[in-house]
Design a protein around this motif. Structure first.
Motif, PDB file in Angstrom:
ATOM      1  N   ARG A 135      20.245  86.584 137.162  1.00  0.00           N
ATOM      2  CA  ARG A 135      20.655  87.834 137.807  1.00  0.00           C
ATOM      3  C   ARG A 135      21.065  87.594 139.259  1.00  0.00           C
ATOM      4  O   ARG A 135      21.958  88.263 139.774  1.00  0.00           O
ATOM      5  N   GLU A 136      20.427  86.637 139.905  1.00  0.00           N
ATOM      6  CA  GLU A 136      20.759  86.362 141.303  1.00  0.00           C
ATOM      7  C   GLU A 136      22.228  85.954 141.470  1.00  0.00           C
ATOM      8  O   GLU A 136      22.844  86.242 142.483  1.00  0.00           O
ATOM      9  N   LYS A 137      22.781  85.309 140.439  1.00  0.00           N
ATOM     10  CA  LYS A 137      24.199  84.926 140.515  1.00  0.00           C
ATOM     11  C   LYS A 137      25.084  86.169 140.573  1.00  0.00           C
ATOM     12  O   LYS A 137      26.087  86.199 141.286  1.00  0.00           O
ATOM     13  N   VAL A 138      24.700  87.183 139.807  1.00  0.00           N
ATOM     14  CA  VAL A 138      25.472  88.431 139.828  1.00  0.00           C
ATOM     15  C   VAL A 138      25.316  89.100 141.197  1.00  0.00           C
ATOM     16  O   VAL A 138      26.291  89.584 141.789  1.00  0.00           O
TER      17      VAL A 138
ATOM     18  N   ALA B  27      12.361  90.588 143.494  1.00  0.00           N
ATOM     19  CA  ALA B  27      13.254  89.432 143.573  1.00  0.00           C
ATOM     20  C   ALA B  27      12.674  88.372 144.501  1.00  0.00           C
ATOM     21  O   ALA B  27      12.866  87.178 144.289  1.00  0.00           O
ATOM     22  N   CYS B  28      11.946  88.814 145.548  1.00  0.00           N
ATOM     23  CA  CYS B  28      11.320  87.872 146.472  1.00  0.00           C
ATOM     24  C   CYS B  28      10.277  87.019 145.785  1.00  0.00           C
ATOM     25  O   CYS B  28       9.975  85.922 146.227  1.00  0.00           O
ATOM     26  N   LEU B  29       9.676  87.559 144.746  1.00  0.00           N
ATOM     27  CA  LEU B  29       8.588  86.841 144.094  1.00  0.00           C
ATOM     28  C   LEU B  29       9.078  85.997 142.923  1.00  0.00           C
ATOM     29  O   LEU B  29       8.318  85.280 142.310  1.00  0.00           O
ATOM     30  N   THR B  30      10.360  86.093 142.615  1.00  0.00           N
ATOM     31  CA  THR B  30      10.914  85.306 141.509  1.00  0.00           C
ATOM     32  C   THR B  30      11.603  84.056 142.067  1.00  0.00           C
ATOM     33  O   THR B  30      11.774  83.936 143.281  1.00  0.00           O
ATOM     34  N   PRO B  31      11.993  83.112 141.192  1.00  0.00           N
ATOM     35  CA  PRO B  31      12.312  81.756 141.639  1.00  0.00           C
ATOM     36  C   PRO B  31      13.255  81.603 142.833  1.00  0.00           C
ATOM     37  O   PRO B  31      12.992  80.765 143.687  1.00  0.00           O
ATOM     38  N   VAL B  32      14.328  82.361 142.929  1.00  0.00           N
ATOM     39  CA  VAL B  32      15.320  82.034 143.956  1.00  0.00           C
ATOM     40  C   VAL B  32      14.739  82.188 145.370  1.00  0.00           C
ATOM     41  O   VAL B  32      14.944  81.321 146.217  1.00  0.00           O
ATOM     42  N   TYR B  33      14.016  83.251 145.619  1.00  0.00           N
ATOM     43  CA  TYR B  33      13.457  83.439 146.962  1.00  0.00           C
ATOM     44  C   TYR B  33      12.005  82.965 147.051  1.00  0.00           C
ATOM     45  O   TYR B  33      11.578  82.492 148.084  1.00  0.00           O
ATOM     46  N   ASP B  34      11.281  83.133 145.986  1.00  0.00           N
ATOM     47  CA  ASP B  34       9.968  82.529 145.811  1.00  0.00           C
ATOM     48  C   ASP B  34       9.048  82.663 147.019  1.00  0.00           C
ATOM     49  O   ASP B  34       8.756  81.686 147.712  1.00  0.00           O
ATOM     50  N   ARG B 118      16.649  93.260 152.862  1.00  0.00           N
ATOM     51  CA  ARG B 118      17.105  92.021 152.239  1.00  0.00           C
ATOM     52  C   ARG B 118      15.907  91.110 151.967  1.00  0.00           C
ATOM     53  O   ARG B 118      14.908  91.176 152.666  1.00  0.00           O
ATOM     54  N   PRO B 119      16.017  90.257 150.955  1.00  0.00           N
ATOM     55  CA  PRO B 119      14.891  89.372 150.639  1.00  0.00           C
ATOM     56  C   PRO B 119      14.458  88.536 151.835  1.00  0.00           C
ATOM     57  O   PRO B 119      13.259  88.318 152.040  1.00  0.00           O
ATOM     58  N   GLN B 120      15.435  88.088 152.634  1.00  0.00           N
ATOM     59  CA  GLN B 120      15.080  87.284 153.800  1.00  0.00           C
ATOM     60  C   GLN B 120      14.184  88.077 154.743  1.00  0.00           C
ATOM     61  O   GLN B 120      13.203  87.565 155.278  1.00  0.00           O
ATOM     62  N   ALA B 121      14.517  89.351 154.939  1.00  0.00           N
ATOM     63  CA  ALA B 121      13.727  90.198 155.825  1.00  0.00           C
ATOM     64  C   ALA B 121      12.348  90.447 155.235  1.00  0.00           C
ATOM     65  O   ALA B 121      11.340  90.445 155.952  1.00  0.00           O
TER      66      ALA B 121
END
Lengths: 362, 158, 130
Positions: A135-138, B27-34, B118-121
């Motif tokens: 989903r992050e790609k989208v 989303a912050c807790l899932t792999p990309v931002y983790d 934003r996830p970064q924030a």
């Protein structure tokens, strides 16, 4: 022996691990079996429809977008198109295609999010993470083209305010290829893994008659064989694109998962078609004066058919803006579905309608 | 962040947000931002949570729920308001059912702006919360130690 | 390619007595209930009950324009799906809807203010101005 048949009431929510959002259900149970489910909503009721008094019709677009952060773009789009119909203006073709592309990106990210949450609800953590990774790609594509990850604010009455140039179109196509490839792997797990199947097959069955009587919409209705897809209405660029609504006959959780999974692939195809056909031209048409009249606009959101009712009397402030969200329409069917199920399945069943409480209550 | 000693658990509650911030928190807790690499973990149980992430403003119905969640968390605790609605009420401030930001009912330590944040924030907010939690726990420990010492002294004298 | 010859939407204004009859007729015709909403316009309530035909995607809306104190019968006996819409109209606008099959009695949203979008709204505004 009378004690055995006694019913008790179990509260479910508002703060519940299976959902990121608060919904409260009073479950009337007989042993482990749910006899009746009484929803009580209102934890997220903000009353944003009352803002028409304080904001003019252009500003309301941004309020409409914040009805729900997941289908944000389509909320703004539905509202703008309702006002455009009142004005009687036709948006330029390029704007129509751009709206279609963003709508389908939104549908993809919403369905991938839901597939992840479903996997989480039946305890498949790994699958949940994989869905959200894809989903992050989208989301990256949404950010690249609009600047926002979830809430874009690219709509305005009369068109859109940002363009997708050729470079960005290429980037989207590349991302679509990647998503398609990676999702094909996950699709196998969803449809061929026996543990997923045993958790989803035959649970929460609703027939097409029940769906029609209770007014359910969207993928939830399509999973029961009701061919209801508002994209067939032919707004935006949909009349020029080739697609067929995806339906299933089973009406259980598995069918809902099937329909949404295939719709992600359908969205990929629609985006490819739209990018191949997108015409050159203006992004918006100027709109003068204030709206006067009323219109019912229907759009197909990731969760189903959404209604936008706008009534104006020639003043900057609208008389009434009403958003009937698909999730609001799905609540009666949810209550019906929860009858005669095991209490352990309640969390899964609530997730299976793709609940979005913030748009249910507005 | 240099020397974290503790691993605080996060509780996420959706006030009356539009869902945008909630999804970003997830989303912050899932792999990309983790965000879990900072030693935090998501939990659904307020009794075990140390940091409360709250999104969205307060309305007349969730007021009591938010208060209850806050009271159920053990001391010391840190509250992070995620998104502009949780900070001030945001775009919905003028709605009839919105009382204001999260700080109308509970004390908020860290404000994360953004619509949607934003996830970064959010990660920055979580990192600050971890630091603050560390500080508060140290203070709390020192207090407990001091109390114990005094009790011991009292016992020795008596 | 999709054919998109959707017929024009119908807006039919009816008196309050005919509501149940027309709702039943539309249901018998095979239309399904889509939505109901209220608006407070010029000191009158405008209620819209929309039904849609899922074959042609045509929208058929029944419109009631009533004084604020007129009692409206509930269509939930005919259309069970309308229950939340009617509760919403009752709670947010103060429309006097009778005999809803599952009446939340103004506790659907549990808001503090009574009928925030209804006639009272204007009075509150005047009070703050004066």
């Amino acid at each position: 022996m009378q004690q055995l048949g006694k019913t008790s009431v179990i509260p479910f929510g508002p703060q519940h691990p299976v959902l990121p959002e608060p919904i409260h259900l009073d479950l009337v149970v007989e042993d482990e079996r749910v006899v009746e489910a009484l929803p009580s909503i209102g934890f997220i009721h903000r009353g944003l429809e009352s803002l028409t008094d304080k904001r003019d019709f252009n500003q309301m677009c941004y309020v409409a977008e914040r009805t729900c952060g997941i289908c944000s773009f389509q909320h703004g789009m539905g509202y703008c198109e309702a006002v455009e119909h009142i004005f009687g203006v036709e948006t330029p073709d390029r704007a129509k295609y751009l709206r279609t592309i963003w709508s389908e990106l939104g549908r993809m990210h919403s369905h991938l999010l839901w597939l992840g949450l479903l996997a989480d609800a039946f305890g498949y953590e790994n699958l949940f993470y994989q869905c959200w990774r894809i989903r992050e790609k989208v989301l990256d594509m949404q950010e690249l083209t609009t600047g926002g990850r979830l809430i874009f604010s690219v709509n305005k009455v009369g068109g859109v305010i940002k363009d997708i140039d050729v470079e960005k179109q290429k980037a989207i196509l590349k991302a679509m290829d990647e998503v398609e490839e990676e999702l094909s792997v996950i699709r196998k797990t969803f449809f061929e893994d026996y543990s997923v199947e045993s958790r989803l097959k035959g649970i929460g069955i609703l027939t097409a008659e029940q769906i029609n009587a209770l007014g359910a919409v969207g993928p939830f209705a399509r999973a029961s064989g009701v061919k209801a897809d508002m994209r067939l209405l032919g707004y935006d660029a949909y009349p020029e694109l080739d697609f067929e609504p995806i339906t299933s006959e089973d009406g259980d959780c598995y069918a809902r998962c099937y329909v949404r999974m295939l719709e992600v692939f359908q969205s990929i195809k629609l985006i490819r078609q739209a990018i191949a056909q997108i015409p050159e031209g203006e992004l918006s048409v100027p709109v003068k004066g204030n709206p006067n009249g009323e219109y019912f606009m229907r759009v197909e959101q990731p969760r189903g058919e959404a209604f936008y009712y706008v009534k104006a009397n020639g003043k900057p402030n609208l008389q009434r803006m009403r958003i009937r969200t698909p999730t609001f329409a799905n609540v009666p069917a949810l209550c019906e579905m929860l009858k005669n199920t095991e209490i352990a399945d309640v969390g899964l069943l609530v997730v299976s309608i793709d609940p979005c409480i913030s748009c249910t209550e507005r | 962040m240099a020397n974290i000693k503790r691993s605080p658990w996060l509780l996420h509650y959706d006030g009356s947000s539009c869902n945008g911030c909630d999804i970003e928190v997830l989303a912050c807790l899932t792999p990309v931002y983790d965000a879990e690499r900072f030693g935090v973990m998501n939990t659904g149980d307020p009794m075990q949570a140390d940091i409360l992430l709250i999104t969205g403003g307060i309305n007349s119905q969730n007021e009591a729920t938010v208060k209850q969640l806050y009271d159920q968390m053990p001391r010391p605790k840190v509250v992070v308001a995620v998104g502009v609605c949780a900070c001030t009420g945001g775009v919905f401030k003028d709605c009839y059912n919105i009382l204001g930001g999260a700080d109308t009912v509970i004390p908020v330590d860290i404000y994360v702006p953004g619509c949607a944040a934003r996830p970064q924030a959010i990660i920055d907010g979580i990192v600050q919360a971890v630091d603050l939690f560390q500080k508060r726990s140290d203070e709390h420990d020192a207090l407990v130690k001091e109390k114990k010492r005094k009790a011991k002294e009292g016992a020795a004298r008596g | 390619m999709v054919e998109h010859s959707v017929p024009e939407n119908i807006l039919e204004e009816i008196p309050v007595e005919d509501l149940l009859l027309r709702a039943l007729e539309l249901k018998k015709e095979g239309l399904r209930f889509s939505q109901a909403n209220a608006a407070y316009v010029d000191e009158k309530f405008e209620l819209s009950y929309s039904f849609s035909d899922y074959e042609t995607l045509q929208l058929h809306t029944l419109r009631l324009v009533i004084e604020t104190d007129v009692k409206v019968p509930s269509i939930t006996e005919i259309v069970p799906a309308a229950v939340f819409y009617e509760n919403e109209m009752k709670e947010l606008f103060g429309v006097k809807i009778e005999m809803i099959s599952m009446d939340y009695d103004n506790k659907l949203y549990r808001i503090r203010q009574e009928a925030p979008l209804g006639p009272q709204k204007k009075e509150v505004e005047n009070a703050t101005v004066g």
